[in-house]
Design a protein around this motif. Structure first.
Motif, PDB file in Angstrom:
ATOM      1  N   ASP A  21       0.757  -1.325  -0.123  1.00  9.90           N
ATOM      2  CA  ASP A  21      -0.028  -0.023  -0.075  1.00  9.90           C
ATOM      3  C   ASP A  21       0.909   1.507  -0.086  1.00  9.90           C
ATOM      4  O   ASP A  21       0.174   2.360  -0.065  1.00  9.90           O
ATOM      5  CB  ASP A  21      -0.758   0.165   1.275  1.00  9.90           C
ATOM      6  N   THR A  25       3.039  -0.214  -7.015  1.00  7.25           N
ATOM      7  CA  THR A  25       2.118  -0.409  -8.095  1.00  7.25           C
ATOM      8  C   THR A  25       1.997   0.750  -8.979  1.00  7.25           C
ATOM      9  O   THR A  25       2.415   0.964 -10.075  1.00  7.25           O
ATOM     10  CB  THR A  25       0.793  -1.084  -7.924  1.00  7.25           C
ATOM     11  N   THR A  26       1.775   1.770  -8.342  1.00  2.00           N
ATOM     12  CA  THR A  26       1.535   3.296  -8.871  1.00  2.00           C
ATOM     13  C   THR A  26       2.821   3.725  -9.454  1.00  2.00           C
ATOM     14  O   THR A  26       2.899   4.022 -10.357  1.00  2.00           O
ATOM     15  CB  THR A  26       0.931   4.035  -7.726  1.00  2.00           C
ATOM     16  N   ARG A  47      -5.072   4.208 -15.102  1.00  2.00           N
ATOM     17  CA  ARG A  47      -4.217   3.383 -14.319  1.00  2.00           C
ATOM     18  C   ARG A  47      -4.395   2.008 -13.953  1.00  2.00           C
ATOM     19  O   ARG A  47      -3.708   1.095 -14.065  1.00  2.00           O
ATOM     20  CB  ARG A  47      -4.078   4.339 -12.963  1.00  2.00           C
ATOM     21  N   ASP A 143       1.129  14.453  -1.403  1.00  3.63           N
ATOM     22  CA  ASP A 143       0.005  14.945  -1.646  1.00  3.63           C
ATOM     23  C   ASP A 143      -1.042  14.867  -0.399  1.00  3.63           C
ATOM     24  O   ASP A 143      -2.157  15.710  -0.410  1.00  3.63           O
ATOM     25  CB  ASP A 143      -0.855  14.609  -2.757  1.00  3.63           C
ATOM     26  N   SER A 256       4.782  12.275  -5.285  1.00  6.91           N
ATOM     27  CA  SER A 256       3.366  11.598  -5.234  1.00  6.91           C
ATOM     28  C   SER A 256       3.285  11.057  -6.636  1.00  6.91           C
ATOM     29  O   SER A 256       2.832  11.438  -7.466  1.00  6.91           O
ATOM     30  CB  SER A 256       2.300  12.867  -5.019  1.00  6.91           C
TER      31      SER A 256
HETATM   32  P1  G4P Z   1       1.218  -1.331  -3.524  1.00  6.61           P
HETATM   33  O1  G4P Z   1       1.559  -1.759  -4.860  1.00  6.61           O
HETATM   34  O2  G4P Z   1       2.392  -0.639  -2.835  1.00  6.61           O
HETATM   35  O3  G4P Z   1       0.461  -2.095  -2.626  1.00  6.61           O
HETATM   36  O4  G4P Z   1       0.368   0.365  -3.506  1.00  6.61           O
HETATM   37  P2  G4P Z   1      -0.768   0.734  -4.706  1.00  6.61           P
HETATM   38  O5  G4P Z   1       0.267   1.491  -5.758  1.00  6.61           O
HETATM   39  O6  G4P Z   1      -1.489  -0.051  -5.029  1.00  6.61           O
HETATM   40  O7  G4P Z   1      -1.114   2.182  -3.829  1.00  6.61           O
HETATM   41  C1  G4P Z   1      -1.891   1.736  -2.811  1.00  6.61           C
HETATM   42  C2  G4P Z   1      -2.835   2.885  -2.644  1.00  6.61           C
HETATM   43  O8  G4P Z   1      -2.370   4.115  -2.428  1.00  6.61           O
HETATM   44  C3  G4P Z   1      -3.590   2.890  -3.791  1.00  6.61           C
HETATM   45  O9  G4P Z   1      -5.121   3.374  -3.396  1.00  6.61           O
HETATM   46  C4  G4P Z   1      -3.078   4.252  -4.535  1.00  6.61           C
HETATM   47  O10 G4P Z   1      -3.806   5.037  -5.505  1.00  6.61           O
HETATM   48  C5  G4P Z   1      -2.596   4.980  -3.357  1.00  6.61           C
HETATM   49  N1  G4P Z   1      -1.401   6.090  -3.778  1.00  6.61           N
HETATM   50  C6  G4P Z   1      -0.573   5.632  -4.361  1.00  6.61           C
HETATM   51  N2  G4P Z   1       0.289   6.710  -4.620  1.00  6.61           N
HETATM   52  C7  G4P Z   1      -0.318   7.718  -4.173  1.00  6.61           C
HETATM   53  C8  G4P Z   1       0.073   9.098  -3.986  1.00  6.61           C
HETATM   54  O11 G4P Z   1       1.037   9.831  -4.388  1.00  6.61           O
HETATM   55  N3  G4P Z   1      -0.716   9.922  -3.204  1.00  6.61           N
HETATM   56  C9  G4P Z   1      -1.967   9.272  -2.727  1.00  6.61           C
HETATM   57  N4  G4P Z   1      -2.989   9.991  -2.029  1.00  6.61           N
HETATM   58  N5  G4P Z   1      -2.434   7.868  -2.890  1.00  6.61           N
HETATM   59  C10 G4P Z   1      -1.370   7.132  -3.585  1.00  6.61           C
HETATM   60  P3  G4P Z   1      -6.250   2.417  -3.526  1.00  6.61           P
HETATM   61  O12 G4P Z   1      -7.524   3.161  -2.975  1.00  6.61           O
HETATM   62  O13 G4P Z   1      -6.001   1.417  -2.470  1.00  6.61           O
HETATM   63  O14 G4P Z   1      -6.392   1.739  -4.776  1.00  6.61           O
HETATM   64  P4  G4P Z   1      -7.085   2.459  -6.015  1.00  6.61           P
HETATM   65  O15 G4P Z   1      -8.422   2.209  -5.952  1.00  6.61           O
HETATM   66  O16 G4P Z   1      -6.361   3.798  -6.275  1.00  6.61           O
HETATM   67  O17 G4P Z   1      -6.534   1.534  -6.960  1.00  6.61           O
END
Ligand code: G4P
Length: 528
Positions: A21, A25-26, A47, A143, A256
């Motif tokens: 989390d 992945t992002t 995405r 962010d 971010s």
């Molecule tokens: P992982 O592979 O390390 O487990 O993490 P992943 O990229 O799936 O990101 C986990 C959650 O954190 C996702 O939200 C993702 O959208 C969010 N996230 C990643 N980068 C950022 C960021 O820079 N800022 C914010 N605010 N959030 C971020 P989610 O709700 O669990 O998934 P999804 O519905 O967006 O796919």
């Protein structure tokens, strides 16, 4: 410089590690985006589609929200060739992650700005330390409101025991996030929500003295920023490439990922400074990547990667020389020449047939059960790359079939899935049981799911009285026969036909060892 040396010098082979989390992945997708490997607008929909195309091919993975499998993504960037090896995020897949980390030259650690160093970050860092893998750090989710950046660096230094050298520094955070300053170039990269998808789409000022900066962030924030930068300059370490390459210092970036922010400076810095393939140890001698002859080792096997191609793929990391399509290579463990036909490369999301591959690259070999994890390929030299272990499983279950007519499929499924290395499959000498061993409980769910999905077999796993497994070695044939007879009730064959002692308890194992001098009980299966 030879072509091999030139191509090796261009390679950057790495993995992203993080606590689930944090944004692995992002960030993977954003790196692919900036690397030009995915064309997408960066919307949530885009995405998700991209995620589906890359590492999220298993329905189970989507259901559980965890990354069960690893994949390999290659893209060219600024004259370099980047190979990104995905690692599974869930704790139960530690062994698989461990092996992926043996195949990379550096790692990128993602940390959530609000959560800081988490349990899994610590474990992964320990694994990286085993080989002194150089590490860069990306502090993500700027962010959102998070911890004070200086505190975070302190925490990384004290908990992970690695020096931090900030390369970018945040200007504000959460609602107040305005951008980052590049501490080496002096540039200011503005954060503009909904932008930053490309270099052209970003506002970059050459220094904090540029009039545009005060206009963008305000005079008060600029004063605070100047003070903070002075503090950081005094309190932190400047980037020292040698210390980074020794695994003693981590360059740190802020950004971010979901907003594409801070990723470009990271990628630019990464391709400039991350190591190209290094020499590697084998049982014989050290292999230099620039050598002309092909060598490589298999670090991962995956069954049924693509439902359309019902095949098994062995992932081989090339350590030296050139691979060219259709060439013959020497499979050291079996002692056989093997034609490496139709090997795959992994250009971002597509599997393509590889024409050429070079040190640092990963190719996928079609595997019909002859290739195992840890196997070395060469052009004739009998060497084995070291340090890719196959651990003894800690948990055991007996497979229970709902439809007895599917026994053949069950055996095939268990054998093929166990080639991937995350589970191991045993057939006791004295019963018709099918025993599966794993390092984590979740593996049994994964196997049950995949047996159904990929082999059409409805099976469940039930408790069985086995505490641990040991591979049996004995050079004296008569002694081995005697041992087999006496212990038949506890012996089994693994998927490769090797003899294994399944101990109901640790005490039993100890007694069995004491009663059989001259017989060796191994906790890891040997590859050579
Ligand atoms: P992982 O592979 O390390 O487990 O993490 P992943 O990229 O799936 O990101 C986990 C959650 O954190 C996702 O939200 C993702 O959208 C969010 N996230 C990643 N980068 C950022 C960021 O820079 N800022 C914010 N605010 N959030 C971020 P989610 O709700 O669990 O998934 P999804 O519905 O967006 O796919």
């Amino acid at each position: 410089m030879s072509t091999v040396a030139q191509e090796a010098a261009r390679r950057r082979t790495f993995a992203i590690i993080s606590h689930p989390d944090a944004g692995k992945t992002t960030l993977t997708e954003k790196l692919l985006l900036f690397g030009g490997a995915i064309q997408m607008a960066g919307s949530v929909k885009g995405r998700k589609a991209a995620r589906h195309a890359t590492s999220d091919w298993m329905a189970l993975e989507k259901e559980r929200g965890i990354s069960v499998t690893s994949s390999v993504m290659q893209f060219p960037y600024e004259g370099r060739v980047v190979n990104l090896l995905d690692t599974p995020g869930h704790a139960d897949f530690g062994e698989d992650t461990y092996r992926v980390l043996t195949a990379v030259d550096s790692a990128l650690m993602v940390i959530d700005v609000a959560k800081g160093v988490e349990e899994r970050t610590i474990k992964l860092m320990d694994v990286c330390r085993l080989r002194d893998t150089p590490i860069m750090t990306f502090i993500n989710k700027l962010d959102r409101e998070g911890r004070d950046p200086i505190d975070l660096l302190d925490e990384i230094e004290s908990v992970l025991k690695i020096q931090c050298a900030p390369v970018t520094w945040p200007i504000g955070m959460g609602q107040r996030l305005k951008g980052v300053v590049h501490l080496i170039s002096g540039e200011v990269h503005l954060y503009e929500s909904g932008k930053n998808f490309t270099r052209q789409d970003s506002t970059i000022f050459p220094s904090i003295d540029d009039p545009g900066v005060v206009a963008a962030i305000g005079a008060d924030m600029l004063v605070t920023l100047r003070e903070e930068l002075e503090l950081v300059a005094g309190a932190s370490h400047p980037f020292d490439r040698d210390a980074y390459l020794r695994g003693e210092q981590a360059p740190v970036f802020f950004g971010s990922a979901v907003n594409n922010f801070g990723v470009q400076p990271l990628l630019d810095f990464f391709v400039d400074h991350a190591p190209s393939p290094l020499p590697r140890a084998t049982t014989g001698r050290e292999i230099d990547p620039d050598e002309n002859k092909l060598t490589g080792f298999v670090f991962k096997i995956q069954a049924n990667m693509d439902p359309q191609h019902r095949d098994r793929v062995a992932f081989m990391r090339i350590c030296s020389g050139r691979f060219s399509a259709g060439m013959k290579a020497f499979h050291v463990r079996t002692g056989k020449e093997q034609k490496l036909a139709n090997a795959l490369t992994f250009m971002a999301s597509d599997r393509e047939i590889a024409e050429d591959a070079w040190p640092g690259d990963v190719i996928g070999l079609h595997n019909h059960g002859t290739i195992s994890i840890g196997d070395t390929f060469s052009e004739g030299e009998a060497i084995n790359f070291t340090g890719i272990p196959n651990f003894a499983p800690e948990l055991f279950r007996r497979a229970r079939l709902r439809d007895p007519l599917k026994l053949k499929q069950l055996q095939k499924g268990l054998a093929q899935l166990s080639e991937e290395g995350a589970t191991q499959f045993f057939r006791p000498l004295m019963s018709n049981d099918l025993i599966l061993g794993a390092v984590g409980m979740l593996q049994f769910d994964v196997v049950a799911y995949r047996l159904k999905d990929e082999y059409g077999v409805d099976a469940s796993f039930e408790q069985v009285q086995i505490a641990t497994a040991r591979w049996i070695r004995c050079d004296d044939a008569r002694k081995l026969e005697e041992f087999r007879e006496k212990n038949a009730g506890n012996l089994a064959l693994d998927a490769a036909g090797q003899l294994v002692y399944l101990a109901p308890t640790r005490v039993n194992l100890q007694l069995a060892q004491e009663r059989a001098p001259g017989v060796t009980f191994l906790a890891t299966r040997e590859h050579a």
